[in-house]
Design a protein around this motif. Sequence first.
Motif, PDB file in Angstrom:
ATOM      1  N   SER A  25       0.607  -0.917   0.003  1.00  0.00           N
ATOM      2  CA  SER A  25       0.387  -0.562  -0.302  1.00  0.00           C
ATOM      3  C   SER A  25       0.812   1.494  -0.022  1.00  0.00           C
ATOM      4  O   SER A  25       1.780   1.504   1.009  1.00  0.00           O
ATOM      5  CB  SER A  25      -0.805  -0.210   1.281  1.00  0.00           C
ATOM      6  OG  SER A  25      -1.440   0.794   0.820  1.00  0.00           O
ATOM      7  N   CYS A  26       0.711   2.211  -1.047  1.00  0.00           N
ATOM      8  CA  CYS A  26       1.693   3.970  -1.678  1.00  0.00           C
ATOM      9  C   CYS A  26       0.913   4.431  -1.164  1.00  0.00           C
ATOM     10  O   CYS A  26      -0.389   4.583  -1.212  1.00  0.00           O
ATOM     11  CB  CYS A  26       1.691   3.444  -2.102  1.00  0.00           C
ATOM     12  SG  CYS A  26       3.525   4.843  -2.905  1.00  0.00           S
ATOM     13  N   HIS A  27       1.467   5.559   0.030  1.00  0.00           N
ATOM     14  CA  HIS A  27       1.075   6.704   0.295  1.00  0.00           C
ATOM     15  C   HIS A  27       0.939   7.980   0.265  1.00  0.00           C
ATOM     16  O   HIS A  27       0.381   8.564   0.585  1.00  0.00           O
ATOM     17  CB  HIS A  27       0.547   6.696   1.934  1.00  0.00           C
ATOM     18  CG  HIS A  27       0.426   5.214   3.279  1.00  0.00           C
ATOM     19  ND1 HIS A  27      -1.278   5.567   4.123  1.00  0.00           N
ATOM     20  CD2 HIS A  27       0.814   3.900   3.263  1.00  0.00           C
ATOM     21  CE1 HIS A  27      -1.664   3.971   3.922  1.00  0.00           C
ATOM     22  NE2 HIS A  27       0.193   3.390   3.994  1.00  0.00           N
ATOM     23  N   CYS A  28       2.059   7.958  -0.856  1.00  0.00           N
ATOM     24  CA  CYS A  28       2.158   8.488  -1.853  1.00  0.00           C
ATOM     25  C   CYS A  28       0.295   9.981  -2.552  1.00  0.00           C
ATOM     26  O   CYS A  28      -0.276   8.966  -2.770  1.00  0.00           O
ATOM     27  CB  CYS A  28       3.249   8.654  -2.802  1.00  0.00           C
ATOM     28  SG  CYS A  28       2.772   8.389  -4.326  1.00  0.00           S
ATOM     29  N   SER A  29       1.383  11.100  -2.638  1.00  0.00           N
ATOM     30  CA  SER A  29      -0.140  11.771  -3.119  1.00  0.00           C
ATOM     31  C   SER A  29      -0.143  11.580  -4.758  1.00  0.00           C
ATOM     32  O   SER A  29      -1.544  11.305  -4.669  1.00  0.00           O
ATOM     33  CB  SER A  29       0.719  13.290  -3.231  1.00  0.00           C
ATOM     34  OG  SER A  29       1.357  13.582  -4.127  1.00  0.00           O
ATOM     35  N   ARG A  30       0.671  10.814  -5.176  1.00  0.00           N
ATOM     36  CA  ARG A  30       0.129  10.296  -6.262  1.00  0.00           C
ATOM     37  C   ARG A  30      -0.738   8.919  -6.277  1.00  0.00           C
ATOM     38  O   ARG A  30      -1.712   8.894  -7.552  1.00  0.00           O
ATOM     39  CB  ARG A  30       1.529   9.844  -7.251  1.00  0.00           C
ATOM     40  CG  ARG A  30       2.057  11.140  -7.756  1.00  0.00           C
ATOM     41  CD  ARG A  30       3.890  11.054  -7.768  1.00  0.00           C
ATOM     42  NE  ARG A  30       3.902   9.852  -9.056  1.00  0.00           N
ATOM     43  CZ  ARG A  30       3.713   9.821 -10.844  1.00  0.00           C
ATOM     44  NH1 ARG A  30       4.201  11.161 -11.141  1.00  0.00           N
ATOM     45  NH2 ARG A  30       3.468   8.550 -11.453  1.00  0.00           N
ATOM     46  N   CYS A  31      -0.222   8.063  -6.203  1.00  0.00           N
ATOM     47  CA  CYS A  31      -0.576   7.157  -5.371  1.00  0.00           C
ATOM     48  C   CYS A  31      -2.698   7.326  -5.470  1.00  0.00           C
ATOM     49  O   CYS A  31      -3.353   6.878  -5.173  1.00  0.00           O
ATOM     50  CB  CYS A  31      -0.604   5.809  -4.792  1.00  0.00           C
ATOM     51  SG  CYS A  31      -0.055   5.702  -5.646  1.00  0.00           S
ATOM     52  N   ARG A  32      -2.756   8.326  -4.500  1.00  0.00           N
ATOM     53  CA  ARG A  32      -3.875   8.906  -3.475  1.00  0.00           C
ATOM     54  C   ARG A  32      -4.791   9.477  -4.574  1.00  0.00           C
ATOM     55  O   ARG A  32      -5.553   9.155  -4.734  1.00  0.00           O
ATOM     56  CB  ARG A  32      -3.920  10.148  -2.146  1.00  0.00           C
ATOM     57  CG  ARG A  32      -2.881   9.658  -1.487  1.00  0.00           C
ATOM     58  CD  ARG A  32      -3.493  10.600  -0.325  1.00  0.00           C
ATOM     59  NE  ARG A  32      -3.168  11.635  -0.505  1.00  0.00           N
ATOM     60  CZ  ARG A  32      -2.053  12.178   0.368  1.00  0.00           C
ATOM     61  NH1 ARG A  32      -1.101  11.418   0.407  1.00  0.00           N
ATOM     62  NH2 ARG A  32      -1.330  13.384  -0.105  1.00  0.00           N
TER      63      ARG A  32
HETATM   64 ZN    ZN Z   1       2.704   5.869  -4.319  1.00  0.00          ZN
END
Ligand code: ZN
Length: 134
Positions: A25-32
């Motif tokens: 699970s990636c919490h970066c702004s792009r993945c959001r």
């Molecule tokens: Zn990400």
Amino acid sequence: MKITGECFCGEIKYEVNGELRDARSCHCSRCRKAFSSQASAYALVKPQDFKWLSGEKLLTSFVSQHGFGLQFCRKCGSTLCGIYNGAIHGVTLGCVNGDPKIELGRHIYVGSKANWEVIPEGVPQYQGGVPGNA
Ligand SMILES: [Zn+2]
Ligand SMILES: [Zn+2]
């Protein structure tokens, strides 16, 4: 093992004859943005294990300049899978049906998570990516 998945409207269906690997699970702004959510939920799949069962003509792709892209349903908007240089790379866990017998093994880029998100204690967290992993 056989795993199936489908979009929200049900027109696009796929099957995986094998295992999902490296759920993250990636919490970066792009993945959001890409997942319209607090984070991504994604697992890798071997291209030879994956096959579309129906609705492939409704798939639309959004590909970034690095060759990595996401494919989603033109009708309902569900994001179904990730592609890398045109080949299937992984699936979004939200579109998987039933229990794929895998858990999110790591939470990455928690250093850039949204302020409104509270990550539970005890889950494996990394401020950035994991060195040596795509
Ligand atoms: Zn990400
Ligand atoms: Zn759909």
